[in-house]
Design an enzyme around this catalytic site. Structure first.
Site, short mmCIF file in Angstrom:
data_model
loop_
_atom_site.label_atom_id
_atom_site.label_comp_id
_atom_site.label_asym_id
_atom_site.label_seq_id
_atom_site.Cartn_x
_atom_site.Cartn_y
_atom_site.Cartn_z
N LYS A 140 0.80 -1.07 -0.05
CA LYS A 140 -0.02 -0.17 0.08
C LYS A 140 0.94 1.23 -0.06
O LYS A 140 1.72 1.51 0.81
CB LYS A 140 -0.92 -0.02 1.27
CG LYS A 140 -1.59 1.47 1.41
CD LYS A 140 -2.64 1.28 2.75
CE LYS A 140 -3.18 2.77 2.98
NZ LYS A 140 -4.00 2.78 4.12
N ARG A 161 -7.80 -0.48 1.08
CA ARG A 161 -8.04 -1.67 0.47
C ARG A 161 -8.86 -1.35 -1.08
O ARG A 161 -8.66 -2.37 -1.79
CB ARG A 161 -9.21 -2.28 1.23
CG ARG A 161 -10.55 -1.14 1.31
CD ARG A 161 -11.31 -1.84 2.67
NE ARG A 161 -10.83 -1.13 3.69
CZ ARG A 161 -11.35 -1.18 5.14
NH1 ARG A 161 -12.38 -1.81 5.04
NH2 ARG A 161 -11.05 -0.74 6.21
N GLU A 174 -9.39 3.66 2.12
CA GLU A 174 -8.93 3.77 0.81
C GLU A 174 -7.85 3.02 0.36
O GLU A 174 -7.43 2.28 -0.74
CB GLU A 174 -8.33 5.15 0.59
CG GLU A 174 -6.94 5.49 1.16
CD GLU A 174 -6.60 5.17 2.35
OE1 GLU A 174 -7.54 5.25 3.31
OE2 GLU A 174 -5.50 5.05 2.98
N LYS A 202 -9.97 12.83 8.01
CA LYS A 202 -9.44 12.61 9.55
C LYS A 202 -9.40 13.68 10.14
O LYS A 202 -9.45 15.05 9.75
CB LYS A 202 -8.02 12.10 9.29
CG LYS A 202 -8.09 10.44 8.73
CD LYS A 202 -6.52 10.20 8.57
CE LYS A 202 -6.56 8.74 8.01
NZ LYS A 202 -7.19 7.81 8.74
N ASP A 247 1.63 6.31 5.45
CA ASP A 247 0.51 5.37 5.05
C ASP A 247 1.12 4.68 3.59
O ASP A 247 0.46 4.10 3.07
CB ASP A 247 -0.72 6.30 4.61
CG ASP A 247 -1.80 5.51 5.01
OD1 ASP A 247 -1.70 4.26 5.61
OD2 ASP A 247 -3.06 5.67 4.46
N ASP A 286 -2.51 10.19 3.52
CA ASP A 286 -4.06 9.75 3.78
C ASP A 286 -4.81 10.95 4.63
O ASP A 286 -4.72 10.94 5.62
CB ASP A 286 -4.11 8.61 4.39
CG ASP A 286 -5.46 8.04 4.59
OD1 ASP A 286 -6.20 8.57 3.90
OD2 ASP A 286 -5.62 6.89 5.07
N ASP A 317 -12.06 7.02 3.87
CA ASP A 317 -10.98 6.97 4.62
C ASP A 317 -10.44 5.38 4.58
O ASP A 317 -9.35 5.12 5.13
CB ASP A 317 -11.19 7.40 5.89
CG ASP A 317 -9.80 7.65 6.71
OD1 ASP A 317 -8.75 7.59 6.34
OD2 ASP A 317 -9.83 7.61 7.86
#
Ligand code: BES
Ligand code: MN
Ligand code: ZN
Length: 483
Positions: free
Chosen positions: A254, A340, A338, A266, A277, A259, A336
């Protein structure tokens, strides 16, 4: 760090510092005429785990760093002893050191393990990220470490050093990538770093840009990337160190370079940590770099799903429905979640390489931090053998994971009235429902998912990338290559 093996003949040793046990320090003191100096210095020294003592000597060995409890100890004590040793060496103003610590009896472990454990500790203790400091604090002078062993140990020591040096480079790369801020470390930057790796022998690189990804139907990846001005990239590195016809091991990372949460934004406190991230991407690139440096006889395909998750006029809204490259549709209830979304299209794409196993690595859920804290990475797998091999690699390297369930019972959490699945589950077991989501994109392939949200970076005063789970992945790859 530069490592070399050397003979443990104390009579001819010259070094600014020798790190070793009390017993060996005494053996060194005799021929160099330091017996009185040493016995005075160790009057109050307790030879037990967790202690250390530095003594300045006369003669060709200027200092001896004595590690307590070094005659016999448990694997975890040995690891702690190596950490203490490494921190002390990194704090000294010396360019070279010698370490004589292979004589310690550690149940179930040989000299090669001891050498690699030591090198890993030195790699961590001597790492600094000073790219943006006008005046770097506490620079490290240490450049070269000699590992001392007897004649019979030299061959194993040389092999261990080859692996340890390779891992050191992989760890450093992963930490550097993690620590770079998001205004520097963009998807395009990750692609540039992958290109550097691809300069090595038997390595090739393919990059998919957004146009290409759209043509491949990667609607899940694009639903994340479309909100950002930074174009997303799918990066594919292939290393062919193994037999021509042998199926590769696939690593998928990933790579969300920042993010914000997107429209499901967030809260501000700690949001800077979302520069980490992309630590999954950093870890798979680091492990790949290490495997290449070690010239492991293995085939690898490494995929990085690199995008930035931003709110904008083009960003995905909660409730939007997209079609993934697998053809399955997804209702995005929370922008959020995101990770996956970019991963599912990468998992579909990597199957084109017919891998013998797929391992994805991601800072996927805050829930994983709730479950395991920072000590263990979360591990999920649809195959027990793969899970056991990764668990064993974690134990061996001290970079550990803990397996969590992937039972069918949790799948129903992803049900929705409007598409094949939602991108989030209910309130409980957030890490498990995230893994369940990914499991729908791997078909019958042997697959493992590692949630490194808690393990991949430190918070607070020591804020920074930890380099995990590069050591675990590399140790797994070494085992798979039959070395
Ligand atoms: N990148 C985060 C997960 C994360 C949180 C990593 C803290 C490291 C530290 C991920 O994209 C995310 O936001 N996950 C959500 C999922 C939720 C919306 C189902 C989370 O964990 O809150
Ligand atoms: Mn998120
Ligand atoms: Zn994320």
């Amino acid at each position: 760090m530069n490592y070399a093996s050397a003979n443990s003949d104390l009579a001819t040793l010259r070094s600014p510092c020798l790190a070793t046990s009390l017993a060996i320090a005494k053996r060194l003191a005799k021929p160099t005429g330091n017996t009185a100096t040493l016995s005075r210095a160790i009057t109050d020294f307790k030879d037990q785990a967790g202690t250390s003592l530095r003594v300045n000597l006369d003669g060709p060995v200027a200092r001896v760093l004595i590690l307590g409890g070094a005659d016999e100890c448990s694997p975890s004590q040995y690891r702690k002893m190596c950490t203490l040793l490494a921190q002390q060496l990194a704090a000294m103003d010396i360019a070279q050191a010698a370490v004589h610590l292979l004589n310690t009896k550690v149940k179930g472990h040989n000299s090669a393990w001891k050498a690699q454990t030591l090198m890993q500790a030195i790699s961590h203790a001597s790492y600094r990220f000073n790219n943006y400091k006008s005046k770097p604090k506490q620079p490290v002078s240490l450049k070269r470490v000699r590992l001392l062993g007897n004649q019979a140990e030299q061959k194993a020591l040389r092999a261990a050093i080859k692996l340890g040096s390779a891992l050191d480079q992989g760890l450093t790369l992963a930490k550097d990538l993690g620590n770079e801020p998001s205004n520097v470390c963009t998807p395009a930057y990750l692609l540039g770093e992958a290109r550097k790796i691809a300069r090595a022998k038997d390595v090739s690189l393919t990059a998919l840009d957004e146009k290409k990804m759209l043509s491949l139907g990667m609607g899940a990846f694009m639903s994340v990337s479309q909100g950002s001005d930074q174009p997303g990239k799918m990066i594919i590195l292939r290393y062919s160190g193994g037999k021509k016809d042998e199926a590769p091991i696939a690593l998928v990372g990933k790579g969300i370079t920042f993010d914000t949460g997107g429209i499901s934004m967030k809260p501000p406190p700690g949001m800077d940590e979302m520069k980490f991230d992309m630590c999954g991407a950093a870890a798979v690139l680091g492990a790949t770099k290490a495997a290449i440096e070690a010239r492991l006889p293995i085939n690898l395909v490494t995929v990085v799903a690199a995008a930035e998750n931003m709110p904008s006029g083009r960003a995905t809204r909660p409730g939007d429905i997209v079609t993934s490259a697998s053809g399955q549709t997804i209702e995005i209830l929370n922008t959020d979640a995101e990770g996956r979304l970019v991963l599912c299209d990468a998992l579909t794409h990597v199957q084109g390489y017919k891998p013998r196993a797929i391992i994805d690595v991601a800072t996927l859920t805050g829930a994983c931090i709730m479950a395991l804290g920072s000590h263990a990475s979360g591990l999920f797998a649809n195959d027990d053998e793969l899970a056991d091999a990764l668990t064993a690699a974690g134990e061996l390297s001290g970079d550990r994971s803990w397996r969590l369930p992937l039972w069918d019972d949790y799948q129903a959490g992803l049900n929705t009235n409007f598409a094949d699945m939602a991108n989030v589950g209910g309130r409980g077991a957030g890490s498990v429902t995230a893994a369940c989501f990914l499991s729908r994109f791997v078909g019958d392939y042997k697959w493992a998912h590692m949630d490194i949200a808690g393990s991949s970076f430190h918070q607070g005063a020591a804020k920074g990338s930890s380099g995990r789970p590069v050591a675990q992945l590399f140790t797994y790859l070494v085992a798979q290559s039959g070395l």
